[in-house]
Design an enzyme around this catalytic site. Structure first.
Site, PDB file in Angstrom:
ATOM      1  N   GLY A  17       0.814  -1.215   0.000  1.00 47.27           N
ATOM      2  CA  GLY A  17       0.000   0.000   0.000  1.00 47.27           C
ATOM      3  C   GLY A  17       0.846   1.263   0.000  1.00 47.27           C
ATOM      4  N   GLY A  76       9.313  -3.228   3.592  1.00 47.00           N
ATOM      5  CA  GLY A  76       8.799  -4.566   3.339  1.00 47.00           C
ATOM      6  C   GLY A  76       8.562  -5.347   4.611  1.00 47.00           C
ATOM      7  N   GLY A  77       7.677  -6.331   4.539  1.00 41.74           N
ATOM      8  CA  GLY A  77       7.437  -7.226   5.663  1.00 41.74           C
ATOM      9  C   GLY A  77       5.958  -7.377   5.950  1.00 41.74           C
ATOM     10  CG  ASN A 116       0.640   2.796  15.950  1.00 45.50           C
ATOM     11  OD1 ASN A 116      -0.095   2.198  16.722  1.00 45.50           O
ATOM     12  ND2 ASN A 116       0.495   2.708  14.638  1.00 45.50           N
ATOM     13  CG  HIS A 117       0.807  -1.500  16.193  1.00 43.43           C
ATOM     14  ND1 HIS A 117      -0.349  -1.438  16.925  1.00 43.43           N
ATOM     15  CD2 HIS A 117       0.502  -1.050  14.949  1.00 43.43           C
ATOM     16  CE1 HIS A 117      -1.335  -0.995  16.152  1.00 43.43           C
ATOM     17  NE2 HIS A 117      -0.844  -0.757  14.945  1.00 43.43           N
ATOM     18  CE1 TYR A 140       3.901  -4.693  11.477  1.00 43.41           C
ATOM     19  CE2 TYR A 140       2.578  -3.459  13.053  1.00 43.41           C
ATOM     20  CZ  TYR A 140       3.315  -3.505  11.881  1.00 43.41           C
ATOM     21  OH  TYR A 140       3.457  -2.367  11.117  1.00 43.41           O
TER      22      TYR A 140
HETATM   23  P1  NAI Z   1       1.628  -3.659   3.053  1.00 45.49           P
HETATM   24  O1  NAI Z   1       1.295  -4.945   3.731  1.00 45.49           O
HETATM   25  O2  NAI Z   1       0.645  -3.125   2.075  1.00 45.49           O
HETATM   26  O3  NAI Z   1       3.050  -3.759   2.346  1.00 45.49           O
HETATM   27  C1  NAI Z   1       4.101  -4.575   2.835  1.00 45.49           C
HETATM   28  C2  NAI Z   1       4.777  -5.240   1.650  1.00 45.49           C
HETATM   29  O4  NAI Z   1       5.798  -6.095   2.154  1.00 45.49           O
HETATM   30  C3  NAI Z   1       3.823  -6.112   0.809  1.00 45.49           C
HETATM   31  O5  NAI Z   1       3.818  -5.686  -0.541  1.00 45.49           O
HETATM   32  C4  NAI Z   1       4.379  -7.512   0.966  1.00 45.49           C
HETATM   33  O6  NAI Z   1       4.267  -8.314  -0.215  1.00 45.49           O
HETATM   34  C5  NAI Z   1       5.829  -7.253   1.340  1.00 45.49           C
HETATM   35  N1  NAI Z   1       6.378  -8.416   2.034  1.00 45.49           N
HETATM   36  C6  NAI Z   1       5.804  -9.191   2.984  1.00 45.49           C
HETATM   37  N2  NAI Z   1       6.583 -10.218   3.301  1.00 45.49           N
HETATM   38  C7  NAI Z   1       7.710 -10.109   2.542  1.00 45.49           C
HETATM   39  C8  NAI Z   1       8.888 -10.866   2.417  1.00 45.49           C
HETATM   40  N3  NAI Z   1       9.078 -11.990   3.129  1.00 45.49           N
HETATM   41  N4  NAI Z   1       9.807 -10.438   1.545  1.00 45.49           N
HETATM   42  C9  NAI Z   1       9.642  -9.317   0.820  1.00 45.49           C
HETATM   43  N5  NAI Z   1       8.546  -8.544   0.891  1.00 45.49           N
HETATM   44  C10 NAI Z   1       7.586  -8.939   1.740  1.00 45.49           C
HETATM   45  O7  NAI Z   1       1.885  -2.603   4.214  1.00 45.49           O
HETATM   46  P2  NAI Z   1       1.957  -1.003   4.142  1.00 45.49           P
HETATM   47  O8  NAI Z   1       0.749  -0.458   4.764  1.00 45.49           O
HETATM   48  O9  NAI Z   1       2.347  -0.583   2.787  1.00 45.49           O
HETATM   49  O10 NAI Z   1       3.153  -0.724   5.160  1.00 45.49           O
HETATM   50  C11 NAI Z   1       4.497  -0.621   4.713  1.00 45.49           C
HETATM   51  C12 NAI Z   1       5.414  -0.673   5.916  1.00 45.49           C
HETATM   52  O11 NAI Z   1       5.078   0.368   6.827  1.00 45.49           O
HETATM   53  C13 NAI Z   1       5.330  -1.984   6.694  1.00 45.49           C
HETATM   54  O12 NAI Z   1       6.612  -2.329   7.162  1.00 45.49           O
HETATM   55  C14 NAI Z   1       4.444  -1.635   7.865  1.00 45.49           C
HETATM   56  O13 NAI Z   1       4.730  -2.441   8.994  1.00 45.49           O
HETATM   57  C15 NAI Z   1       4.808  -0.179   8.101  1.00 45.49           C
HETATM   58  N6  NAI Z   1       3.737   0.581   8.736  1.00 45.49           N
HETATM   59  C16 NAI Z   1       2.628   0.931   8.003  1.00 45.49           C
HETATM   60  C17 NAI Z   1       1.624   1.658   8.597  1.00 45.49           C
HETATM   61  C18 NAI Z   1       0.437   2.153   7.833  1.00 45.49           C
HETATM   62  O14 NAI Z   1      -0.362   2.885   8.419  1.00 45.49           O
HETATM   63  N7  NAI Z   1       0.273   1.829   6.560  1.00 45.49           N
HETATM   64  C19 NAI Z   1       1.697   2.013  10.021  1.00 45.49           C
HETATM   65  C20 NAI Z   1       2.911   1.578  10.684  1.00 45.49           C
HETATM   66  C21 NAI Z   1       3.889   0.899  10.044  1.00 45.49           C
HETATM   67  C1  15L Z   2       0.421  -0.477  11.439  1.00 46.18           C
HETATM   68  O1  15L Z   2       1.549  -0.678  11.907  1.00 46.18           O
HETATM   69  C2  15L Z   2      -0.074  -1.237  10.280  1.00 46.18           C
HETATM   70  O2  15L Z   2       0.942  -1.546   9.349  1.00 46.18           O
HETATM   71  C3  15L Z   2      -1.211  -0.547   9.556  1.00 46.18           C
HETATM   72  O3  15L Z   2      -1.869  -1.487   8.706  1.00 46.18           O
HETATM   73  C4  15L Z   2      -2.218   0.033  10.556  1.00 46.18           C
HETATM   74  O4  15L Z   2      -2.808  -1.004  11.288  1.00 46.18           O
HETATM   75  C5  15L Z   2      -1.498   0.989  11.492  1.00 46.18           C
HETATM   76  O5  15L Z   2      -0.384   0.363  12.115  1.00 46.18           O
HETATM   77  C6  15L Z   2      -2.404   1.540  12.586  1.00 46.18           C
HETATM   78  O6  15L Z   2      -2.069   1.377  13.758  1.00 46.18           O
HETATM   79  O7  15L Z   2      -3.428   2.145  12.252  1.00 46.18           O
END
Ligand code: NAI
Ligand code: 15L
Length: 268
Positions: A17, A76-77, A116-117, A140
């Site tokens: 995302g 990633g993750g 924030n987690h 997580y």
């Molecule tokens: P998302 O789940 O949409 O994107 C994460 C990406 O990591 C996915 O495309 C997935 O295929 C990839 N991934 C998962 N396992 C993998 C592996 N073993 N090897 C390589 N790639 C892998 O999550 P989003 O929302 O884009 O978040 C991006 C980052 O920001 C994450 O690390 C998330 O923990 C962190 N984050 C996001 C928040 C939010 O509000 N969107 C809040 C706090 C942290």
């Molecule tokens: C995160 O760390 C997650 O990646 C995201 O999907 C949301 O759950 C966000 O925190 C949140 O706390 O709203």
């Protein structure tokens, strides 16, 4: 003539995302953006982009991935709560592989998508800063605490600098009352990443990623050197959010900073 700050940046999680958003917003900030994910990349690589499919749990693959980049934006993750076993490879081994590869290939700056987690068990009536003890709310959240500690160690031991962004909720708009406090706009996230990449001498800086929301639980006094000034606010969405039925006052999403994550699991 505008100078492009970097020759080659690596963005992990690029098919996710936030990855999709950052892919667009980092154009012009680097001559080449190396996009990586375990999932298929859509759309395919455009001009000034290259795609490397990689499982973060695969040490050799990550070492090859990191070669030749100036800095790493590690997004990633696994991004939500899952069992420890599901988180172990992508998040815990993954972040270690990223830093080991950075050390091996002389990469000196990382932006780490923390969360924030890491502090989600604080209540919403508490105010904290980056030196407040962590209170992870999930497996997580524990993996993000580990990532922050890896960042700290690699700075102290090897001089690799990191900005760990404890992202609140970065979506196009806040989806519930909690997110009126935790929301981080895509523009503000982009600003944090760009400042994180270009500010000198960050050591290991932890910054809370929230926009200029009316209520913010997080004090960024220890990240002032980044010069982060959020431009957006969740206020513009308040009426829309408050038009929806609110969860009960004792619902975890109304009590804890980490919201529903505090009550997820167990998984056996
Ligand atoms: P998302 O789940 O949409 O994107 C994460 C990406 O990591 C996915 O495309 C997935 O295929 C990839 N991934 C998962 N396992 C993998 C592996 N073993 N090897 C390589 N790639 C892998 O999550 P989003 O929302 O884009 O978040 C991006 C980052 O920001 C994450 O690390 C998330 O923990 C962190 N984050 C996001 C928040 C939010 O509000 N969107 C809040 C706090 C942290
Ligand atoms: C995160 O760390 C997650 O990646 C995201 O999907 C949301 O759950 C966000 O925190 C949140 O706390 O709203």
């Amino acid at each position: 003539m505008t100078t492009i700050p970097f020759k080659r940046l690596l963005l992990t999680g690029a098919a996710g995302g936030l990855g999709k958003i950052l892919r667009e917003r980092l154009q012009g900030f680097t001559e080449v953006l190396r996009l990586s994910d375990i999932s298929p990349m859509a759309p395919a690589a455009g001009p000034h982009e290259e795609v490397v499919t990689c499982d973060l749990a695969d040490k050799a693959a990550v070492h090859a991935l990191v070669e030749g980049v100036d800095a790493i934006i590690h997004f990633g993750g696994v991004s939500t709560e899952h069992s420890f076993e599901e988180i172990l490879g992508p998040n815990i081994c993954g972040v270690f592989h990223i830093y080991e590869a950075a050390r091996k290939h002389g990469v000196k700056r990382v932006i780490f998508a923390s969360s924030n987690h890491t502090i989600g068990f604080y209540r919403q009536d508490e105010r904290i800063d980056a030196r407040s003890p962590r209170r992870p709310d999930s497996y997580y959240g524990l993996s993000k605490c580990y990532g922050e500690d890896v960042a700290s160690f690699y700075f102290d031991r090897y001089g690799i600098e990191t900005v760990s962004i404890r992202i609140g909720s970065s979506f196009d708009q806040p989806q519930n009352p909690r997110m009126l406090c935790t929301w981080l706009s895509y523009d503000d996230l982009t600003q944090l990443i760009q400042r994180g990449l270009t500010t000198p001498d960050v050591g290991h800086t932890i910054v809370f990623g929230a926009s200029d929301n009316r209520t913010v639980w997080w004090d960024n006094r220890y990240a002032e050197h980044l010069g982060y000034v959020p431009k957006d606010t969740s206020e513009v969405f308040r009426a829309q959010v408050e038009a929806q039925p609110a969860p009960p006052a004792d619902d975890p999403s109304m009590v804890y900073q980490g919201g529903a994550f505090v009550a997820a699991g167990p998984f056996n």
